[in-house]
Design a protein around this motif. Structure first.
Motif, PDB file in Angstrom:
ATOM      1  N   LEU A  57     -42.205   1.935  32.162  1.00  0.00           N
ATOM      2  CA  LEU A  57     -41.482   2.989  31.457  1.00  0.00           C
ATOM      3  C   LEU A  57     -40.156   2.436  30.934  1.00  0.00           C
ATOM      4  CD1 LEU A  57     -42.214   5.979  33.874  1.00  0.00           C
ATOM      5  CD2 LEU A  57     -43.216   5.573  31.618  1.00  0.00           C
ATOM      6  N   PRO A  58     -39.608   3.040  29.885  1.00  0.00           N
ATOM      7  CA  PRO A  58     -38.467   2.441  29.186  1.00  0.00           C
ATOM      8  C   PRO A  58     -37.095   2.657  29.824  1.00  0.00           C
ATOM      9  CG  PRO A  58     -39.173   4.408  28.036  1.00  0.00           C
ATOM     10  CD  PRO A  58     -40.169   4.175  29.129  1.00  0.00           C
ATOM     11  N   VAL A  59     -36.982   3.546  30.803  1.00  0.00           N
ATOM     12  CA  VAL A  59     -35.685   3.793  31.445  1.00  0.00           C
ATOM     13  C   VAL A  59     -35.727   3.207  32.852  1.00  0.00           C
ATOM     14  CG1 VAL A  59     -34.040   5.547  32.215  1.00  0.00           C
ATOM     15  CG2 VAL A  59     -35.324   5.894  30.086  1.00  0.00           C
ATOM     16  N   LYS A  60     -34.825   2.278  33.113  1.00  0.00           N
ATOM     17  CA  LYS A  60     -34.794   1.608  34.418  1.00  0.00           C
ATOM     18  C   LYS A  60     -33.671   2.120  35.312  1.00  0.00           C
ATOM     19  CE  LYS A  60     -37.995  -0.987  32.641  1.00  0.00           C
ATOM     20  NZ  LYS A  60     -39.406  -0.637  32.897  1.00  0.00           N
ATOM     21  N   ASP A  61     -32.612   2.683  34.716  1.00  0.00           N
ATOM     22  CA  ASP A  61     -31.476   3.187  35.475  1.00  0.00           C
ATOM     23  C   ASP A  61     -31.827   4.549  36.070  1.00  0.00           C
ATOM     24  OD1 ASP A  61     -29.099   4.142  36.468  1.00  0.00           O
ATOM     25  OD2 ASP A  61     -27.913   3.683  34.684  1.00  0.00           O
ATOM     26  N   LYS A  62     -32.030   4.591  37.383  1.00  0.00           N
ATOM     27  CA  LYS A  62     -32.477   5.826  38.029  1.00  0.00           C
ATOM     28  C   LYS A  62     -31.453   6.950  37.921  1.00  0.00           C
ATOM     29  CE  LYS A  62     -35.697   3.543  41.171  1.00  0.00           C
ATOM     30  NZ  LYS A  62     -36.101   3.297  42.577  1.00  0.00           N
ATOM     31  N   ASP A  63     -30.175   6.591  37.727  1.00  0.00           N
ATOM     32  CA  ASP A  63     -29.139   7.613  37.578  1.00  0.00           C
ATOM     33  C   ASP A  63     -29.255   8.362  36.250  1.00  0.00           C
ATOM     34  OD1 ASP A  63     -28.038   7.040  40.045  1.00  0.00           O
ATOM     35  OD2 ASP A  63     -26.621   5.570  39.244  1.00  0.00           O
TER      36      ASP A  63
END
Length: 401
Positions: A57-63
């Motif tokens: 998936l393209p978003v890695k920053d969990k925040d």
């Protein structure tokens, strides 16, 4: 990771806000698959849902992630329908079990999370109903302003109520969905909002997790065929992308045949498939009781046709009568209540079994895309009226007969 045009191959940075290539082609998200280290044991102990597959998936920053615990929808073995339709093995992947009642939540968790990454404050979409309900919910969770354009008088009340109640700015336009999409795309081009219709390739990244889940839920034994309702055509192409990615990194050994089902009053992809073309001839005035797929110019048509051709799949249309009959059949044989568009996959399966296109020994998964309470008016009209009684004697007489 990059955005790449499916027509000319031009590449764009993932942080560029661009919806289509300068050549007009659709974009897709490409990962460095060789660097992704995943095997079947990688998922043990992980929370279920869309973000279970974060490496793809393209978003890695969990925040930055905006989630309502979407995904992890049930895959039902439908033994009663197997007997009814005469098929060896049939499953229904019920996307109506998502937080707002449709598969759109998978795309919106990714799309709105990416809006966070990009620092976008206003999001928007055109919708036949489910997209607006989902975007309104996720934008509310993310504290973003949401603008949705809907075709006046053409949206089921269950979906309209959701969009309004989640606090979106709901605008009804004089025209159909295709007109609404044209208008909202102009707003996006002029940077009034970040567009989260499925022309945005990041939306489809969430929806591809349907394919991931089917593979896992069937213990990595991929079905012979996946049957999908087709409206704006993002879902069938997204699910195909999911299966292809799992195949590419070695998690599954086979790929399913992707089969798209449209309503007779809105079937440009079916017509293109039967002509053997890669381009559709849009409908000016699409019409069907299945409001979620009442789309005459599906923006992801080329991706959908590629999924069908590449998988050796098929495309077929069904009548409104066949859709409503399938809706009741699924409810009365399996206890699964879906909106009319969802039932098109069951109606299409029934038709293609009768025509011999689908073999009765195949292992089939039908996707149902939205909950039945999305469009209660249509369901009520399709059923027998409640029986009225005056007293206990009359009640007993009716029951005994």
């Amino acid at each position: 990771m990059k955005q790449r045009c499916i027509e000319c191959g031009k590449e764009y940075n993932v942080n560029e806000v661009v919806y289509t290539c300068e050549c007009g082609g659709l974009l897709e998200i490409i990962y460095d698959y060789d660097s992704i280290e995943l095997d079947r044991d990688s998922f043990k102990g992980r929370e279920f849902g869309v973000w279970r597959y974060i490496e793809l998936l393209p978003v890695k920053d969990k925040d930055k992630i905006v989630s309502l615990k979407e995904g992890n929808t049930p895959l039902y073995r439908c033994k009663n329908l197997e007997k009814e339709l005469g098929i060896k093995e049939l499953y229904v992947k019920n996307e109506g079990a998502n937080p707002t009642g449709s598969f759109k939540d998978r795309g919106m968790t990714v799309g709105v999370s990416l809006a966070n990454v990009l620092g976008v404050d206003v999001v928007g979409c055109a919708s036949t109903g489910n997209t607006s309900a989902s975007l309104a919910a996720y934008s509310a969770k993310a504290n973003k302003k949401c603008i949705v354009l809907l075709p006046e008088g053409k949206v089921a009340l269950g979906k309209l109520a959701q969009a309004m109640f989640y606090g979106a700015m709901v605008i009804e336009i004089a025209g159909n969905f295709d007109k609404a999409l044209e208008m909202v795309r102009k707003l996006a081009e002029n940077k009034y909002l970040y567009l989260l219709n499925s022309v945005n390739p990041f939306r489809l990244e969430g929806q591809k997790t349907i394919g991931f889940e089917i593979a896992e839920q069937l213990n990595w034994d991929v079905p012979d065929r996946v049957v999908v309702p087709v409206g704006n055509a993002g879902n069938i192409s997204a699910i195909w992308k999911g299966f292809k990615e799992f195949y590419k990194i070695g998690l599954i050994d086979n790929l399913p045949k992707m089969t798209g089902i449209q309503a007779e009053g809105a079937k440009p992809i079916v017509e293109a498939f039967k002509r053997g073309d890669k381009d559709i001839k849009p409908y000016d005035n699409p019409e069907t009781v299945a409001t979620a797929i009442r789309i005459g110019n599906p923006v992801n048509a080329k991706k959908a046709l590629d999924a069908i051709y590449s998988s050796n799949g098929y495309a077929e249309s069904v009548s409104d009568e066949e859709i409503l009959e399938a809706q009741k059949l699924l409810a009365r044989r399996e206890g699964i209540f879906v909106e009319p568009a969802s039932a098109s996959s069951i109606a299409g399966l029934k038709k293609l079994l009768e025509e011999g296109v689908i073999d009765r020994d195949e292992r089939v998964v039908c996707i149902t895309t939205g909950h039945g309470l999305k469009d209660p008016d249509t369901a009520i009209k399709a059923c027998e009226k409640p029986i009225k009684v005056k007293d206990m004697d009359e009640l007993l007489k009716i029951i005994k007969n």
